[in-house]
Motif scaffolding. Structure first.
Motif, PDB file in Angstrom:
ATOM      1  N   ARG A 216       7.772  -4.194   5.950  1.00 54.74           N
ATOM      2  CA  ARG A 216       8.910  -3.349   6.315  1.00 54.74           C
ATOM      3  C   ARG A 216       9.891  -4.139   7.181  1.00 54.74           C
ATOM      4  N   SER A 217       9.367  -4.964   8.079  1.00 58.49           N
ATOM      5  CA  SER A 217      10.236  -5.809   8.905  1.00 58.49           C
ATOM      6  C   SER A 217      11.003  -6.815   8.050  1.00 58.49           C
ATOM      7  N   ALA A 218      10.405  -7.214   6.926  1.00 55.27           N
ATOM      8  CA  ALA A 218      11.075  -8.141   6.017  1.00 55.27           C
ATOM      9  C   ALA A 218      12.262  -7.500   5.317  1.00 55.27           C
ATOM     10  N   GLY A 219      12.270  -6.145   5.276  1.00 59.15           N
ATOM     11  CA  GLY A 219      13.421  -5.443   4.720  1.00 59.15           C
ATOM     12  C   GLY A 219      13.181  -4.666   3.456  1.00 59.15           C
ATOM     13  N   VAL A 220      11.918  -4.589   2.991  1.00 58.37           N
ATOM     14  CA  VAL A 220      11.672  -3.855   1.739  1.00 58.37           C
ATOM     15  C   VAL A 220      11.838  -2.357   1.953  1.00 58.37           C
ATOM     16  N   ALA A 221      12.204  -1.676   0.853  1.00 58.40           N
ATOM     17  CA  ALA A 221      12.390  -0.222   0.907  1.00 58.40           C
ATOM     18  C   ALA A 221      11.107   0.519   0.570  1.00 58.40           C
ATOM     19  N   GLY A 222      10.168  -0.184  -0.051  1.00 56.66           N
ATOM     20  CA  GLY A 222       8.908   0.438  -0.421  1.00 56.66           C
ATOM     21  C   GLY A 222       7.839  -0.610  -0.687  1.00 56.66           C
ATOM     22  N   ILE A 223       6.582  -0.183  -0.655  1.00 54.03           N
ATOM     23  CA  ILE A 223       5.460  -1.080  -0.923  1.00 54.03           C
ATOM     24  C   ILE A 223       4.551  -0.414  -1.949  1.00 54.03           C
ATOM     25  N   ILE A 224       4.364  -1.074  -3.075  1.00 56.08           N
ATOM     26  CA  ILE A 224       3.454  -0.579  -4.106  1.00 56.08           C
ATOM     27  C   ILE A 224       2.058  -1.128  -3.815  1.00 56.08           C
ATOM     28  N   ILE A 225       1.102  -0.223  -3.704  1.00 58.69           N
ATOM     29  CA  ILE A 225      -0.268  -0.606  -3.362  1.00 58.69           C
ATOM     30  C   ILE A 225      -1.218  -0.028  -4.403  1.00 58.69           C
ATOM     31  N   GLY A 226      -2.023  -0.881  -5.000  1.00 56.43           N
ATOM     32  CA  GLY A 226      -2.960  -0.445  -6.022  1.00 56.43           C
ATOM     33  C   GLY A 226      -4.407  -0.564  -5.584  1.00 56.43           C
ATOM     34  N   ARG A 227      -4.909  -1.789  -5.612  1.00 54.29           N
ATOM     35  CA  ARG A 227      -6.337  -1.998  -5.425  1.00 54.29           C
ATOM     36  C   ARG A 227      -6.837  -1.598  -4.035  1.00 54.29           C
ATOM     37  N   ALA A 228      -6.025  -1.803  -3.015  1.00 54.86           N
ATOM     38  CA  ALA A 228      -6.465  -1.465  -1.649  1.00 54.86           C
ATOM     39  C   ALA A 228      -6.792   0.020  -1.528  1.00 54.86           C
ATOM     40  N   THR A 235      -6.485   4.171   3.709  1.00 59.90           N
ATOM     41  CA  THR A 235      -6.014   5.383   3.048  1.00 59.90           C
ATOM     42  C   THR A 235      -4.485   5.429   2.972  1.00 59.90           C
ATOM     43  N   ILE A 236      -3.983   6.325   2.149  1.00 60.39           N
ATOM     44  CA  ILE A 236      -2.539   6.529   2.062  1.00 60.39           C
ATOM     45  C   ILE A 236      -1.989   6.983   3.404  1.00 60.39           C
ATOM     46  N   ASP A 237      -2.719   7.844   4.093  1.00 59.79           N
ATOM     47  CA  ASP A 237      -2.281   8.333   5.403  1.00 59.79           C
ATOM     48  C   ASP A 237      -2.178   7.186   6.405  1.00 59.79           C
TER      49      ASP A 237
END
Length: 246
Positions: A216-228, A235-237
């Motif tokens: 987020r500090s790098a500037g992305v608007a979202g993070i797609i997370i699969g395997r984790a 958790t998502i929370d």
């Protein structure tokens, strides 16, 4: 935004290791996982039809339509895999998908796809750029479910579509995808700095909550997370809390 990813082959959720169809882990049928993610508060879910990405003739259209119906309006759906024409885009949007992910077709048919950005709302279209990172100056775009490497560099395809109002990009470092080896944070720092007008989604390798803060500090608007999420590493929370607290 934290965006859980569900990749589907032959009706089952899978994770590929570095994009290899020969190295996949099966996590079962998608509907229960989809409902679980919604219950955990996911606001958007990233679905990928890997059969369709490999061969558009094998798109899992009926299943994808069912999953969208199960999800909306509780959560938004971002869907990709095997989309090859404007009719595919239109059908998915009419079925309730929020964003349509354009991958190989955006590389192989840029003149056609650029017209889609004029016909559809650019906010409903997402460019998926999957890359092999050889060096900071050599980041080659892969296509067809990562089975083939194009001659295009990352920056070439971004600049191509900036001319038609590109708003969203998913950028995946293939060497990180499905590995839990950590995200390529320097990649996202670089592209977010070069194209601040674009909302980038980071994808591939996230394995620690601290990476969410860094991305987020790098500037992305979202993070797609699969395997984790699939492997219950966090958790998502927990991930959402890290995102919001950054």
């Amino acid at each position: 935004m934290i965006i859980p990813a569900l990749d589907i082959i032959n009706g089952n959720i899978v994770r590929l290791y570095q994009g290899s169809y020969r190295m996949q882990t099966n996590y079962g049928e998608p509907i229960s996982l989809l409902k679980k993610y919604i219950q955990q508060g996911s606001k958007m879910i990233h679905l990928v039809d890997l059969d369709g990405a490999k061969n558009p003739l094998n798109r899992q259209s009926l299943l994808i339509s069912q999953l969208i119906k199960e999800t909306t309006p509780l959560s938004k759906i971002q869907i990709g895999g095997g989309i090859r024409n404007a009719t595919d885009v239109e059908i998915l949007l009419e079925s309730g998908a929020t964003r349509i992910v354009l991958g190989s077709v955006a590389v192989t048919q840029p003149k056609t796809v650029k017209k889609w950005f004029e016909y559809f709302d650019p906010n409903a279209l997402v460019l998926a750029i999957d890359i092999h990172v050889y060096s900071k100056k050599n980041r080659k775009v892969a296509i067809y479910g990562w089975q083939k490497e194009s001659n295009l560099q990352l920056e070439q395809i971004i600049e191509e579509y900036c001319t038609v109002g590109l708003k969203h990009i998913i950028c995946t470092d293939i060497s990180k995808d499905g590995t839990l080896l950590g995200s390529n944070i320097s990649l996202y720092q670089s592209i977010c700095h070069c194209w601040p007008q674009i909302s980038f989604q980071a994808s591939g390798g996230v394995n620690k909550l601290i990476e969410i803060s860094k991305l987020r500090s790098a500037g992305v608007a979202g993070i797609i997370i699969g395997r984790a999420f699939l492997d219950n590493i966090f958790t998502i929370d927990e991930a959402t809390s890290c995102w919001q607290n950054e």
